[in-house]
Design a protein around this motif. Structure first.
Motif, PDB file in Angstrom:
ATOM      1  N   GLY A 108       6.529  83.227  30.202  1.00  0.00           N
ATOM      2  CA  GLY A 108       7.104  84.494  29.791  1.00  0.00           C
ATOM      3  C   GLY A 108       8.410  84.819  30.483  1.00  0.00           C
ATOM      4  O   GLY A 108       9.237  85.542  29.941  1.00  0.00           O
ATOM      5  N   MET A 109       8.636  84.305  31.672  1.00  0.00           N
ATOM      6  CA  MET A 109       9.849  84.562  32.439  1.00  0.00           C
ATOM      7  C   MET A 109      10.536  83.249  32.782  1.00  0.00           C
ATOM      8  O   MET A 109       9.889  82.283  33.204  1.00  0.00           O
ATOM      9  CB  MET A 109       9.526  85.301  33.740  1.00  0.00           C
ATOM     10  CG  MET A 109       9.144  86.764  33.567  1.00  0.00           C
ATOM     11  SD  MET A 109      10.512  87.814  33.037  1.00  0.00           S
ATOM     12  CE  MET A 109      10.017  88.145  31.350  1.00  0.00           C
ATOM     13  N   ALA A 110      11.841  83.211  32.607  1.00  0.00           N
ATOM     14  CA  ALA A 110      12.678  82.093  33.032  1.00  0.00           C
ATOM     15  C   ALA A 110      14.072  82.660  33.235  1.00  0.00           C
ATOM     16  O   ALA A 110      14.326  83.827  32.939  1.00  0.00           O
ATOM     17  CB  ALA A 110      12.672  80.970  31.999  1.00  0.00           C
ATOM     18  N   SER A 111      14.981  81.860  33.735  1.00  0.00           N
ATOM     19  CA  SER A 111      16.283  82.397  34.115  1.00  0.00           C
ATOM     20  C   SER A 111      17.210  82.674  32.943  1.00  0.00           C
ATOM     21  O   SER A 111      18.182  83.413  33.077  1.00  0.00           O
ATOM     22  CB  SER A 111      16.969  81.438  35.094  1.00  0.00           C
ATOM     23  OG  SER A 111      17.023  80.123  34.556  1.00  0.00           O
ATOM     24  N   HIS A 112      16.928  82.088  31.778  1.00  0.00           N
ATOM     25  CA  HIS A 112      17.814  82.236  30.623  1.00  0.00           C
ATOM     26  C   HIS A 112      16.990  82.545  29.387  1.00  0.00           C
ATOM     27  O   HIS A 112      15.833  82.120  29.269  1.00  0.00           O
ATOM     28  CB  HIS A 112      18.629  80.966  30.407  1.00  0.00           C
ATOM     29  CG  HIS A 112      19.435  80.560  31.599  1.00  0.00           C
ATOM     30  ND1 HIS A 112      20.663  81.112  31.896  1.00  0.00           N
ATOM     31  CD2 HIS A 112      19.173  79.689  32.599  1.00  0.00           C
ATOM     32  CE1 HIS A 112      21.126  80.588  33.019  1.00  0.00           C
ATOM     33  NE2 HIS A 112      20.240  79.718  33.463  1.00  0.00           N
ATOM     34  N   LEU A 139       8.825  73.376  20.918  1.00  0.00           N
ATOM     35  CA  LEU A 139       9.949  73.704  21.791  1.00  0.00           C
ATOM     36  C   LEU A 139       9.546  73.941  23.235  1.00  0.00           C
ATOM     37  O   LEU A 139      10.309  73.641  24.161  1.00  0.00           O
ATOM     38  CB  LEU A 139      10.679  74.945  21.261  1.00  0.00           C
ATOM     39  CG  LEU A 139      11.403  74.793  19.930  1.00  0.00           C
ATOM     40  CD1 LEU A 139      12.067  76.103  19.540  1.00  0.00           C
ATOM     41  CD2 LEU A 139      12.462  73.684  20.008  1.00  0.00           C
ATOM     42  N   CYS A 140       8.363  74.491  23.464  1.00  0.00           N
ATOM     43  CA  CYS A 140       7.984  74.884  24.820  1.00  0.00           C
ATOM     44  C   CYS A 140       7.882  73.726  25.796  1.00  0.00           C
ATOM     45  O   CYS A 140       7.912  73.938  27.009  1.00  0.00           O
ATOM     46  CB  CYS A 140       6.654  75.633  24.789  1.00  0.00           C
ATOM     47  SG  CYS A 140       6.812  77.284  24.111  1.00  0.00           S
ATOM     48  N   GLY A 144      14.230  71.766  29.797  1.00  0.00           N
ATOM     49  CA  GLY A 144      15.055  72.952  29.951  1.00  0.00           C
ATOM     50  C   GLY A 144      14.489  74.208  29.343  1.00  0.00           C
ATOM     51  O   GLY A 144      14.984  75.301  29.609  1.00  0.00           O
ATOM     52  N   LEU A 145      13.441  74.078  28.510  1.00  0.00           N
ATOM     53  CA  LEU A 145      12.861  75.236  27.833  1.00  0.00           C
ATOM     54  C   LEU A 145      11.507  75.587  28.451  1.00  0.00           C
ATOM     55  O   LEU A 145      10.888  74.761  29.112  1.00  0.00           O
ATOM     56  CB  LEU A 145      12.716  74.962  26.341  1.00  0.00           C
ATOM     57  CG  LEU A 145      14.006  74.588  25.613  1.00  0.00           C
ATOM     58  CD1 LEU A 145      13.734  74.306  24.142  1.00  0.00           C
ATOM     59  CD2 LEU A 145      15.063  75.687  25.765  1.00  0.00           C
ATOM     60  N   ALA A 146      11.052  76.826  28.208  1.00  0.00           N
ATOM     61  CA  ALA A 146       9.817  77.268  28.852  1.00  0.00           C
ATOM     62  C   ALA A 146       8.877  78.025  27.931  1.00  0.00           C
ATOM     63  O   ALA A 146       7.668  77.892  28.051  1.00  0.00           O
ATOM     64  CB  ALA A 146      10.143  78.137  30.065  1.00  0.00           C
ATOM     65  N   GLY A 147       9.379  78.874  27.036  1.00  0.00           N
ATOM     66  CA  GLY A 147       8.490  79.690  26.227  1.00  0.00           C
ATOM     67  C   GLY A 147       9.159  80.229  24.986  1.00  0.00           C
ATOM     68  O   GLY A 147      10.392  80.352  24.926  1.00  0.00           O
ATOM     69  N   LEU A 148       8.339  80.552  23.982  1.00  0.00           N
ATOM     70  CA  LEU A 148       8.825  81.158  22.739  1.00  0.00           C
ATOM     71  C   LEU A 148       7.840  82.259  22.348  1.00  0.00           C
ATOM     72  O   LEU A 148       6.626  82.020  22.296  1.00  0.00           O
ATOM     73  CB  LEU A 148       8.928  80.109  21.630  1.00  0.00           C
ATOM     74  CG  LEU A 148       9.708  80.538  20.380  1.00  0.00           C
ATOM     75  CD1 LEU A 148      11.203  80.639  20.708  1.00  0.00           C
ATOM     76  CD2 LEU A 148       9.509  79.533  19.247  1.00  0.00           C
ATOM     77  N   GLY A 182      14.093  79.755  28.940  1.00  0.00           N
ATOM     78  CA  GLY A 182      14.208  78.436  29.536  1.00  0.00           C
ATOM     79  C   GLY A 182      14.850  78.483  30.893  1.00  0.00           C
ATOM     80  O   GLY A 182      15.420  79.502  31.300  1.00  0.00           O
ATOM     81  N   TYR A 183      14.761  77.366  31.611  1.00  0.00           N
ATOM     82  CA  TYR A 183      15.317  77.299  32.957  1.00  0.00           C
ATOM     83  C   TYR A 183      16.665  76.601  33.015  1.00  0.00           C
ATOM     84  O   TYR A 183      17.286  76.530  34.074  1.00  0.00           O
ATOM     85  CB  TYR A 183      14.327  76.626  33.910  1.00  0.00           C
ATOM     86  CG  TYR A 183      13.814  75.270  33.447  1.00  0.00           C
ATOM     87  CD1 TYR A 183      14.501  74.091  33.762  1.00  0.00           C
ATOM     88  CD2 TYR A 183      12.652  75.167  32.702  1.00  0.00           C
ATOM     89  CE1 TYR A 183      14.037  72.854  33.336  1.00  0.00           C
ATOM     90  CE2 TYR A 183      12.172  73.940  32.269  1.00  0.00           C
ATOM     91  CZ  TYR A 183      12.874  72.790  32.596  1.00  0.00           C
ATOM     92  OH  TYR A 183      12.405  71.567  32.164  1.00  0.00           O
ATOM     93  N   GLU A 184      17.139  76.092  31.869  1.00  0.00           N
ATOM     94  CA  GLU A 184      18.463  75.480  31.786  1.00  0.00           C
ATOM     95  C   GLU A 184      19.281  76.221  30.732  1.00  0.00           C
ATOM     96  O   GLU A 184      18.892  76.286  29.560  1.00  0.00           O
ATOM     97  CB  GLU A 184      18.368  73.999  31.418  1.00  0.00           C
ATOM     98  CG  GLU A 184      17.788  73.111  32.506  1.00  0.00           C
ATOM     99  CD  GLU A 184      18.733  72.933  33.680  1.00  0.00           C
ATOM    100  OE1 GLU A 184      19.923  73.319  33.555  1.00  0.00           O
ATOM    101  OE2 GLU A 184      18.285  72.422  34.721  1.00  0.00           O
ATOM    102  N   ALA A 185      20.419  76.769  31.139  1.00  0.00           N
ATOM    103  CA  ALA A 185      21.242  77.564  30.224  1.00  0.00           C
ATOM    104  C   ALA A 185      21.664  76.760  29.001  1.00  0.00           C
ATOM    105  O   ALA A 185      21.630  77.271  27.868  1.00  0.00           O
ATOM    106  CB  ALA A 185      22.471  78.092  30.958  1.00  0.00           C
TER     107      ALA A 185
END
Length: 231
Positions: A108-112, A139-140, A144-148, A182-185
């Motif tokens: 649910g939370m990531a930097s981007h 995608l998840c 570089g990605l984390a959640g949708l 995601g964690y990669e911009a």
């Protein structure tokens, strides 16, 4: 479910640079503690526009949709503090979606984040929801990605509040909200030209004309983080 709860309040607005420093101070040290003190508010996050512009995106994760019409929440909305009263008129071009969580996968939370405002095409609601659910699973787990997360606006049956009146106009809303984290911009940004491009969404069952923005996480808190805040 990755988001904390079955509902969410998703908001966008513009904040002019001269007011930004005070806004961020107020939002972090008065407004977040106030909102997170309301029963049913489970997490709050504020995001700034990735291009350095005036855009702000805020997400409140809620226990359920009933929180949006609860007596505790309405009491806050109709009795803004003096500081809130001063800051509300600076919230320009407000979009405020009071949502049920349709689907949530991954972190649910990531930097981007890529935040999209969209609607299903006529008759395409279930087609689009199913397609986005399948896409989320894919995608998840990409680098570089984390959640949708997919949200659908549903207005609670309440009157216009004092805070809305301070902003001067009726708030707009997004029919559906699609949030990719995601964690990669670069990986998050690539979604806008790839898997979540306008043409791809239309092919999946969305109406044309989606709106989108890239954001960086500025601050996030849960109730325990601000329980001892002095308002």
């Amino acid at each position: 479910m990755a988001l904390l709860g079955k509902a969410a309040l998703a908001m966008w607005w513009d904040m002019a640079e001269p007011a930004r420093a005070e806004f961020e101070h107020w939002h972090a040290h008065e407004h977040f503690p106030e909102r997170l003190g309301i029963p049913g508010f489970r997490r709050a996050s504020r995001w700034r526009s990735a291009d350095g512009g005036e855009g702000v995106f805020v997400l409140y994760e809620l226990e359920d949709h009933g929180v949006l019409s609860s007596p505790d929440y309405l009491a806050r909305l109709n009795a803004p503090t003096p500081w809130s009263t001063r800051m509300m008129p600076h919230h320009r071009n407000m979009v405020r979606s009071q949502c049920r969580v349709l689907d949530s996968r991954g972190g649910g939370m990531a930097s981007h984040a890529l935040a999209l405002r969209l609607s299903p095409a006529p008759g395409g609601t279930e087609e689009l929801r199913g397609a986005l659910r399948a896409l989320a699973a894919e995608l998840c787990v990409q680098p570089g990605l984390a959640g949708l997360h997919l949200l659908r606006h549903e207005s609670p049956a309440i009157a216009q509040t004092a805070e809305q009146k301070l902003r001067g106009l009726n708030d707009r809303y997004a029919d559906w909200v699609l949030l990719a984290c995601g964690y990669e911009a670069a990986a998050v940004a690539a979604l806008s030209a790839g898997a979540l491009a306008e043409a791809r969404l239309v092919a999946l069952g969305a109406a044309s004309g989606s709106e989108r923005g890239l954001y960086q996480l500025a601050y996030s808190a849960v109730p325990a983080d601000v329980a001892d805040a002095v308002l």
